[in-house]
Design an enzyme around this catalytic site. Structure first.
Site, PDB file in Angstrom:
ATOM      1  N   LYS A 236      -0.296   7.827   1.976  1.00  0.00           N
ATOM      2  CA  LYS A 236      -1.193   6.698   1.710  1.00  0.00           C
ATOM      3  C   LYS A 236      -1.752   6.227   3.049  1.00  0.00           C
ATOM      4  CE  LYS A 236      -1.356   2.286  -0.769  1.00  0.00           C
ATOM      5  NZ  LYS A 236      -0.537   1.276  -1.483  1.00  0.00           N
TER       6      LYS A 236
ATOM      7  N   LYS B 224      -3.614   9.372  -1.310  1.00  0.00           N
ATOM      8  CA  LYS B 224      -4.442   8.193  -1.543  1.00  0.00           C
ATOM      9  C   LYS B 224      -5.035   7.711  -0.221  1.00  0.00           C
ATOM     10  CE  LYS B 224      -4.308   3.557  -3.600  1.00  0.00           C
ATOM     11  NZ  LYS B 224      -3.482   2.513  -4.236  1.00  0.00           N
TER      12      LYS B 224
END
Length: 338
Positions: free
Chosen positions: A206, A260
């Site tokens: 992330k 992400k």
């Protein structure tokens, strides 16, 4: 013309790439990747109350929904064949505090939504996040002490929250707070509580991205955040670090890996799939979604074609599925085609 053809044949060695592109049927025959409804995971936003469908200004076409309306939407998603939904709560401000303590309440909004969905639509998967940002008064994903997001205390809390979410019926825990060691601690906590069948989809990579803005509006944290999240999210410049981070999650027992944001990090999707062989998912985040919607609304692009093209890019990059706010639109499109 004869001479031109001979020159081309001489150069190409009679290999003509266009032969397989000459007709619709040949293009379909040799297509390497396909997007199906089985590839779609639908992120949804939950608010307290009843009979609420509240448009999110920064995400045209996406709504916050109360639990009762979310159940109706989950039924539609299941009927379209979408395998799972991922729930994100917009918690009332008076329930948010410095440590995100409401994340440990068995009857909190995310657990209420899980129970309602699993009761009404048992054939759809429910994926829940244990990051504390929807529950904290400062908007960080973990416990903030003297300006520092503390790792170990946060891990202890998210592991407890994971067990409570599993008790409520969550099928997959998706920890997104990027604390060191959290996957292993969550796995041990779930197993100790008898939840060996509950999976972990690690937000393995992330990034500290600028693409999250509309999401933070959707869960009501945009105006709360003090500072930034760069001490725990990954630097967008660092691909090798991202793979090392994912490797630790694999060692700690992650069942699936997530990247992400999505489209700006297709190289990471590919590298993760090649390195580990686990199911890999990409999260096409709010900023990616909103850019496409805004350009389409202005008539600058063909929104449907761009939507489908971006999702197909994830498949080409090795992803097994995509978390996308387009999930329902794509599912309806594919149902019409079928």
């Amino acid at each position: 013309m004869t001479g031109s053809r001979n020159i081309v044949d001489e150069i190409t060695g009679h290999r003509r790439m266009r032969r397989n592109r000459k007709a619709d049927w040949t293009r379909r025959l040799v297509q390497e990747n396909r997007l199906t409804v089985d590839d779609l995971l639908w992120p949804v936003f939950v608010v307290p109350g009843s009979n609420i469908v509240e448009p999110i200004t920064a995400m045209p076409g996406v709504n916050r929904m109360s639990v009762d309306r979310l159940v109706e939407a989950a039924k539609e998603a299941a009927d379209l064949g979408i395998p799972a939904i991922a729930t994100f709560p917009n918690v009332e401000m008076h329930l948010r505090d410095e440590t995100g303590s409401n994340s440990l309440a068995a009857d909190n909004l995310i657990n209420e939504a899980t129970r309602a969905i699993k009761k009404a639509v048992p054939n759809i998967g429910v994926i829940t996040d244990v990051a504390l940002d929807p529950f904290t008064s400062h908007g960080h994903d973990g416990v903030l002490r003297e300006g520092v997001v503390v790792n170990d205390e946060t891990v202890e809390l998210v592991a407890r929250a994971a067990v409570i979410q599993a008790d409520a019926g969550s099928d997959i825990i998706a920890p997104s707070e990027m604390m060191d060691g959290r996957v292993g601690v969550i796995r041990r906590a779930l197993d100790a509580a008898g939840h060996q069948n509950v999976g972990i989809m690690s937000y393995a990579t992330k990034f500290a991205s600028a693409f999250y803005g509309p999401y933070r509006d959707a869960i009501g944290t945009g105006g709360l955040l003090k500072g930034d999240k760069k001490t725990y999210y990954i630097d967008p410049a660092n691909g090798t670090e991202a793979i090392r981070d994912a490797a630790l999650d694999v060692e700690e027992g992650a069942d699936m890996l997530m990247v992400k944001p999505g489209l700006p990090y297709l190289d990471i999707c590919w590298r993760m799939k090649e390195a580990f062989g686990l199911p890999v998912f990409a999260y096409q985040v709010s900023g990616e979604y909103s850019q496409i919607k805004a350009a389409a609304m202005n008539g600058w692009i063909d929104g449907e074609r761009v939507m489908l093209e971006t999702l197909l890019a994830f498949k080409r990059a090795g992803c097994d599925g995509i978390l996308t706010y387009f999930a329902m639109d794509v599912a309806r499109h594919l149902a019409k085609k079928g």
